[in-house]
Design a protein around this motif. Structure first.
Motif, PDB file in Angstrom:
ATOM      1  N   TYR A  76      -9.156   7.031  -9.409  1.00 11.27           N
ATOM      2  CA  TYR A  76      -9.049   8.095  -8.415  1.00 11.27           C
ATOM      3  C   TYR A  76     -10.140   7.978  -7.354  1.00 11.27           C
ATOM      4  O   TYR A  76      -9.934   8.310  -6.183  1.00 11.27           O
ATOM      5  N   PHE A  77     -11.300   7.487  -7.749  1.00  9.49           N
ATOM      6  CA  PHE A  77     -12.450   7.454  -6.848  1.00  9.49           C
ATOM      7  C   PHE A  77     -12.568   6.162  -6.048  1.00  9.49           C
ATOM      8  O   PHE A  77     -13.199   6.144  -4.991  1.00  9.49           O
ATOM      9  N   LEU A  78     -12.002   5.062  -6.512  1.00 10.10           N
ATOM     10  CA  LEU A  78     -12.126   3.776  -5.817  1.00 10.10           C
ATOM     11  C   LEU A  78     -11.507   3.840  -4.427  1.00 10.10           C
ATOM     12  O   LEU A  78     -10.437   4.409  -4.239  1.00 10.10           O
ATOM     13  N   GLU A  79     -12.193   3.235  -3.468  1.00 10.08           N
ATOM     14  CA  GLU A  79     -11.711   3.250  -2.094  1.00 10.08           C
ATOM     15  C   GLU A  79     -10.646   2.176  -1.871  1.00 10.08           C
ATOM     16  O   GLU A  79     -10.627   1.171  -2.546  1.00 10.08           O
ATOM     17  N   GLU A  80      -9.774   2.445  -0.901  1.00 10.07           N
ATOM     18  CA  GLU A  80      -8.717   1.496  -0.547  1.00 10.07           C
ATOM     19  C   GLU A  80      -8.967   0.805   0.791  1.00 10.07           C
ATOM     20  O   GLU A  80      -8.446  -0.271   1.027  1.00 10.07           O
ATOM     21  N   GLN A  81      -9.774   1.408   1.656  1.00 13.79           N
ATOM     22  CA  GLN A  81      -9.953   0.876   3.006  1.00 13.79           C
ATOM     23  C   GLN A  81     -10.531  -0.532   3.010  1.00 13.79           C
ATOM     24  O   GLN A  81     -10.194  -1.342   3.857  1.00 13.79           O
ATOM     25  N   LEU A  82     -11.444  -0.831   2.110  1.00  8.81           N
ATOM     26  CA  LEU A  82     -12.088  -2.143   2.043  1.00  8.81           C
ATOM     27  C   LEU A  82     -11.530  -2.982   0.893  1.00  8.81           C
ATOM     28  O   LEU A  82     -12.151  -3.939   0.469  1.00  8.81           O
ATOM     29  N   ASN A  83     -10.376  -2.598   0.382  1.00  9.84           N
ATOM     30  CA  ASN A  83      -9.679  -3.296  -0.698  1.00  9.84           C
ATOM     31  C   ASN A  83     -10.387  -3.212  -2.048  1.00  9.84           C
ATOM     32  O   ASN A  83     -10.141  -4.024  -2.930  1.00  9.84           O
ATOM     33  N   GLY A  84     -11.253  -2.234  -2.226  1.00  6.46           N
ATOM     34  CA  GLY A  84     -11.949  -2.069  -3.507  1.00  6.46           C
ATOM     35  C   GLY A  84     -11.004  -1.774  -4.652  1.00  6.46           C
ATOM     36  O   GLY A  84     -11.096  -2.392  -5.715  1.00  6.46           O
ATOM     37  N   LEU A  85     -10.099  -0.825  -4.446  1.00  4.63           N
ATOM     38  CA  LEU A  85      -9.129  -0.491  -5.493  1.00  4.63           C
ATOM     39  C   LEU A  85      -8.265  -1.699  -5.819  1.00  4.63           C
ATOM     40  O   LEU A  85      -8.059  -2.030  -6.993  1.00  4.63           O
ATOM     41  N   GLN A  86      -7.773  -2.386  -4.803  1.00  4.76           N
ATOM     42  CA  GLN A  86      -6.910  -3.534  -5.018  1.00  4.76           C
ATOM     43  C   GLN A  86      -7.625  -4.629  -5.807  1.00  4.76           C
ATOM     44  O   GLN A  86      -7.055  -5.207  -6.736  1.00  4.76           O
ATOM     45  N   ASN A  87      -8.875  -4.915  -5.453  1.00  5.11           N
ATOM     46  CA  ASN A  87      -9.627  -5.950  -6.158  1.00  5.11           C
ATOM     47  C   ASN A  87      -9.842  -5.589  -7.627  1.00  5.11           C
ATOM     48  O   ASN A  87      -9.754  -6.445  -8.504  1.00  5.11           O
ATOM     49  N   ILE A  88     -10.114  -4.327  -7.891  1.00  8.00           N
ATOM     50  CA  ILE A  88     -10.320  -3.895  -9.280  1.00  8.00           C
ATOM     51  C   ILE A  88      -9.010  -3.981 -10.058  1.00  8.00           C
ATOM     52  O   ILE A  88      -8.983  -4.475 -11.188  1.00  8.00           O
ATOM     53  N   LEU A  89      -7.919  -3.533  -9.458  1.00  7.67           N
ATOM     54  CA  LEU A  89      -6.629  -3.612 -10.161  1.00  7.67           C
ATOM     55  C   LEU A  89      -6.198  -5.060 -10.366  1.00  7.67           C
ATOM     56  O   LEU A  89      -5.579  -5.391 -11.374  1.00  7.67           O
ATOM     57  N   LEU A  90      -6.540  -5.940  -9.442  1.00  8.54           N
ATOM     58  CA  LEU A  90      -6.213  -7.352  -9.616  1.00  8.54           C
ATOM     59  C   LEU A  90      -6.956  -7.959 -10.809  1.00  8.54           C
ATOM     60  O   LEU A  90      -6.487  -8.925 -11.403  1.00  8.54           O
ATOM     61  N   CYS A  91      -8.091  -7.375 -11.172  1.00  7.83           N
ATOM     62  CA  CYS A  91      -8.804  -7.853 -12.360  1.00  7.83           C
ATOM     63  C   CYS A  91      -8.000  -7.604 -13.634  1.00  7.83           C
ATOM     64  O   CYS A  91      -8.208  -8.261 -14.651  1.00  7.83           O
ATOM     65  N   LEU A  92      -7.072  -6.653 -13.587  1.00  9.23           N
ATOM     66  CA  LEU A  92      -6.235  -6.342 -14.748  1.00  9.23           C
ATOM     67  C   LEU A  92      -4.915  -7.107 -14.738  1.00  9.23           C
ATOM     68  O   LEU A  92      -4.168  -7.074 -15.704  1.00  9.23           O
TER      69      LEU A  92
END
Length: 164
Positions: free
Chosen positions: A82-98
């Motif tokens: 819920y807290f991870l940002e999307e503007q700098l692709n932070g959420l995407q990078n973290i989800l890609l780790c899974l």
């Protein structure tokens, strides 16, 4: 007003030795406790920087130690979605780790700014359904997200974007 100027980002430096190799989440625990006090204010503001991997040519989601740490993070603190940002692709990078990768398409010789990069365009990856279901169960049991059904829905939708 630009989306990047509306909110300040919370930038947490995750250290290779102290955090990743030690599988230590104490820094994240500290910050998440603070963010949980005002979830709406800190929604979409958390950005993680992985220190100690500057010389590694691989992306963070290609490094096993980071993938293992992120998996522990998500299972321990699922509300981080819920807290991870999307503007700098932070959420995407973290989800890609899974994710289990189908393919990674890198453009030879191209210089792509992270602000212009749409990860879904260049990377085809899916989080296995079994893993996603386990994370969804953790999300539904999270007291912070259960305070407001829209928080839970937002975190769940963010996860499901990457599921098969």
């Amino acid at each position: 007003m630009d989306a990047l100027t509306k909110k300040e980002f919370i930038i947490i430096e995750v250290n290779k030795q102290d955090d990743i190799e030690a599988m230590d989440l104490s820094k994240m625990s500290h910050w998440l406790k603070q963010m949980r006090l005002d979830p709406e204010r800190y929604h979409n503001t958390l950005h993680l920087i992985f220190e100690g991997y500057d010389q590694d040519p691989k992306e963070i989601y290609e490094i096993k130690a980071i993938r293992d740490w992120v998996e522990k993070l998500i299972y321990t603190y699922p509300d981080v979605l819920y807290f991870l940002e999307e503007q700098l692709n932070g959420l995407q990078n973290i989800l890609l780790c899974l994710a289990e990768f189908v393919s990674i398409k890198k453009m030879p010789g191209a210089v792509v700014s992270i602000l212009e990069l749409n990860l879904n365009t260049y990377i085809q990856a899916e989080i296995p359904q079994v893993r996603a279901e386990a994370i969804l169960i953790q999300l539904t049991m999270n007291p912070v997200l259960n305070q407001n059904p829209s928080y839970l829905q937002e975190a769940s939708e963010r996860l499901m974007k990457f599921c098969n």
